[in-house]
Design an enzyme around this catalytic site. Structure first.
Site, PDB file in Angstrom:
ATOM      1  N   PRO A  24      27.362  -7.701  31.723  1.00 18.17           N
ATOM      2  CG  PRO A  24      26.762  -5.875  30.305  1.00 18.17           C
ATOM      3  CD  PRO A  24      27.902  -6.285  31.095  1.00 18.17           C
ATOM      4  CG  ASP A  82      34.926 -18.997  37.800  1.00 19.98           C
ATOM      5  OD1 ASP A  82      34.911 -18.402  38.939  1.00 19.98           O
ATOM      6  OD2 ASP A  82      34.404 -19.955  37.008  1.00 19.98           O
ATOM      7  CB  SER A 113      28.168 -20.538  31.099  1.00 20.09           C
ATOM      8  OG  SER A 113      29.387 -19.835  30.551  1.00 20.09           O
ATOM      9  N   GLY A 114      30.266 -21.036  33.867  1.00 22.51           N
ATOM     10  CA  GLY A 114      30.798 -21.901  34.586  1.00 22.51           C
ATOM     11  C   GLY A 114      30.664 -21.523  36.152  1.00 22.51           C
ATOM     12  NE  ARG A 192      31.025 -22.266  27.777  1.00 20.97           N
ATOM     13  CZ  ARG A 192      31.712 -21.504  28.264  1.00 20.97           C
ATOM     14  NH1 ARG A 192      31.285 -20.341  28.926  1.00 20.97           N
ATOM     15  NH2 ARG A 192      33.118 -21.539  27.866  1.00 20.97           N
ATOM     16  CD  GLU A 364      38.678 -15.680  30.042  1.00 21.97           C
ATOM     17  OE1 GLU A 364      38.882 -14.622  29.363  1.00 21.97           O
ATOM     18  OE2 GLU A 364      37.789 -15.988  30.628  1.00 21.97           O
TER      19      GLU A 364
END
Length: 373
Positions: A24, A82, A113-114, A192, A364
């Site tokens: 979320p 992702d 967002s990606g 972003r 990450e």
């Protein structure tokens, strides 16, 4: 999805049971709301029953898929960015029955967002370039149709002994800096990355290290060995792994047949890049690096290829910005920028000279150290 030569397709059963893993907090924080408003009515109409698991902390999804009996579901659906799919893939690969469980189709629904993998799958399906709700609707429709196929995974090993499985890309330098530095603006969604790019351009850095690779194209060196039929191959709308034959022990992970240990020099038939100063190194295995970044137009879900890009030191800020603007349309290689190199490879190794800069895998952050894949 449009058929690729040699690819086989499966179809989800009807009725179908899906476990939806949803973060979320991802992206602008609207994933749960968007799932309920956009996706759930479509899935109900397609006879797909959902169990929604809402993550409450980092690694929550990783632990869930690693430890739980997943036999009651026909597919695992990730509604997030992702990063959550990266958690799920690595959680599944830690199971003793990974070789069987990775045959279960995985699906990505863009909630971050990606959303690079979702954008890639939308591209492979022959859809127009879209973002936000339209991309979510397209991906939900692919899930409703239930057609799934294979997807490559890349096995990464680090000097500190980590073994990671990656579906999207590995990066070091400028692109990874943008990804991690822009985390604080995640509420802006895809914008972003624009803000992060401008900030990182202002303080453009150079990274020192050695890059080596095994070319995919025999023209670029000694012919590579034939493709290992036991190499990890994923199978699903966005993933699943065929078990390697003759592994040493039940549940043993697949052998990295193209790699020698990191403490040894790369094999003689590899290429060692003569330059040792870089602005960025990025190994990507799908077409998109973000919703608006078509980085590897030649990539396919299941091409057995790592698309390696590197930017050599000396590039101006203006030239770098031009490359990123052109990447929105996938025309960055047409600029013929002398500092940008692209080579399709089957394996690579990166040895930073110092622990400088951020490394990323599937978006990450990783500690900066020698790595190969």
């Amino acid at each position: 999805l449009p058929p690729c030569p040699g690819d086989s397709y499966g179809v989800l059963p009807r009725p179908c049971r899906a476990l939806v893993l949803l973060n979320p907090q991802s992206g602008a924080g609207r994933a749960l709301e968007d799932f309920q408003a956009v996706v759930q009515p479509m899935l109900a109409e397609a006879d797909i029953a959902t169990t929604v698991f809402v993550t409450e902390r980092p690694h929550h999804a990783h632990e869930k898929v690693r430890d739980e009996d997943l036999s009651q579901w026909d597919t695992l659906v990730v509604m997030a960015g992702d990063g959550l799919l990266y958690e799920v893939v690595n959680g599944l690969m830690e199971r003793p029955d990974w070789a069987d469980i990775m045959k279960k189709p995985l699906c990505i629904l863009p909630g971050g967002s990606g959303n690079a993998l979702a954008a890639s799958i939308n591209h492979y399906a022959g859809n127009d370039h879209v973002a936000k709700k339209k991309l979510l609707t397209n991906c939900a429709f692919i899930l409703c149709k239930g057609l799934h196929t294979q997807m490559d995974l890349v096995s990464l090993s680090t000097a500190s002994g980590k073994r990671l499985f990656s579906f999207l890309g590995f990066g070091w330098g400028f692109i990874s800096d943008v990804d991690i530095d822009s985390e604080k603006y995640r509420r802006l969604g895809n914008a972003r990355f624009t803000l992060g790019t401008l900030q990182c351009l202002a303080k453009l850095r150079v990274y020192q290290g050695r890059l080596s690779y095994l070319p995919a194209d025999p023209e670029q060196g000694t012919p590579p060995a034939p493709r290992d039929p036991h190499a990890p191959v994923t199978n699903g709308q966005a993933g699943c792994i065929l078990p390697p034959a003759g592994t040493e022990a039940p549940g043993a992970l697949p052998a990295d047949s193209l790699l020698v240990p990191l403490c040894q020099p790369v094999p003689a038939h590899w290429t060692v890049v003569p330059e040792e100063e870089f602005v960025s190194v990025y190994a990507i295995y799908q077409s998109h690096l973000g919703t608006n970044l078509l980085m590897a137009p030649a990539a396919q879900l299941h091409d057995g290829c790592i698309h390696l890009f590197y930017l050599k030191a000396g590039i101006s800020r203006v030239a770098l910005l031009k490359i990123f603007l052109a990447m929105a349309r996938g025309t960055h290689l047409d600029l013929n920028c002398p500092h940008l190199r692209y080579v399709p490879v089957r394996a690579f190794r990166l040895e930073p000279r110092a622990a400088a800069g951020i490394m990323t895998v599937d978006g990450e952050a990783l500690a900066c150290e020698p790595v190969q894949g």
